[in-house]
Design an enzyme around this catalytic site. Sequence first.
Site, PDB file in Angstrom:
ATOM      1  N   GLU A 117       0.646  -1.237  -0.052  1.00  0.00           N
ATOM      2  CA  GLU A 117      -0.036   0.064   0.063  1.00  0.00           C
ATOM      3  C   GLU A 117       0.897   1.207   0.057  1.00  0.00           C
ATOM      4  OE1 GLU A 117      -3.127  -0.090  -0.568  1.00  0.00           O
ATOM      5  OE2 GLU A 117      -3.977  -2.145   0.173  1.00  0.00           O
ATOM      6  N   HIS A 140      -2.814   2.359   8.504  1.00  0.00           N
ATOM      7  CA  HIS A 140      -4.249   1.770   7.944  1.00  0.00           C
ATOM      8  C   HIS A 140      -4.448   0.394   8.803  1.00  0.00           C
ATOM      9  CE1 HIS A 140      -6.876  -0.642   5.277  1.00  0.00           C
ATOM     10  NE2 HIS A 140      -6.050  -1.704   5.026  1.00  0.00           N
ATOM     11  N   HIS A 142      -7.757  -2.749  10.097  1.00  0.00           N
ATOM     12  CA  HIS A 142      -9.167  -3.407   9.644  1.00  0.00           C
ATOM     13  C   HIS A 142      -9.816  -2.983  11.421  1.00  0.00           C
ATOM     14  CE1 HIS A 142      -6.689  -5.922   6.869  1.00  0.00           C
ATOM     15  NE2 HIS A 142      -7.014  -4.700   6.245  1.00  0.00           N
ATOM     16  N   HIS A 211     -13.555  -3.040   4.231  1.00  0.00           N
ATOM     17  CA  HIS A 211     -12.058  -3.482   4.341  1.00  0.00           C
ATOM     18  C   HIS A 211     -11.537  -2.893   5.628  1.00  0.00           C
ATOM     19  CE1 HIS A 211      -8.026  -3.182   2.038  1.00  0.00           C
ATOM     20  NE2 HIS A 211      -7.662  -3.362   3.215  1.00  0.00           N
TER      21      HIS A 211
END
Length: 273
Positions: A117, A140, A142, A211
């Site tokens: 990413e 980032h 989840h 996501h």
Amino acid sequence: MTKDILDADFIKEMAKTTSNLYRLGWDERNGGNITYLLDEKEVVEYLDVKQIIRTIPMDFDGEKLAGKYFLVTGSGKYFKNVEEAPAVNLGVIQVSEDGKAVHLLWGYTDGGLPTSELPAHFMSHIARLSVDPENRVVMHCHATHLLAMTFTHELTERAFTRTLWQMCTECLVVFPEGVGIIPWLVPGTNDIGKATSEKMKENRLIVWPHHGIYGAGQSMDETFGLIETAEKAAEVYTIVMSQGGIKQAITDEQLKALGERFGVEAKAGYLNN
């Protein structure tokens, strides 16, 4: 003689944060990634920045970040392993002068690469630095309940934000600009990076439906705390809905009073007159 990089505060911060994210269940397996913009003066205490281990090409124009240093989690690496083996799971990189590659200065000792990413992270750093020159971290993960909300809640930024604000008093204070939401897109692509970075110009929290979430901030603590606060609100919402739904909540008048007390202003149009 340079100091041992394993004693660097930025390595310790990254190791502690990745462990916490794994412990909370927000970064299963190799899920999640973090990029941490470093000052050159702190890097040169620990590394000879002229000693390039290898150069890794990028399918992204990173010229706006040319010369900058980042601590980056590795591609395919598990957050649970960072504390025990930081040199395998992390890397210190410098963006090349033409912005087409990164130079590895430390880490990824098993031949690994930066997170897949990386384009999304770099685009987000560029966007945040354009509005906040002190921004240092893009994260980032989840986050479980925020992820769940993207299946059950209206996916408009105003509605999603208002629900989070109404679940925990601190939410308006922590993210008065609300949360951004992008469409579902394939991860690891420039498309998802572009969509995220566009939202990052106005928001520090970006929801990736079905996501996870992206957060940005001036420090590791600030960024982690930003996501943590939104996730707590999503968890409360989940519990409330399982208990039969909302019977009463923080009103718009109360949210306005809260903003006045703490010197923040809710995003225009998000509160009812």
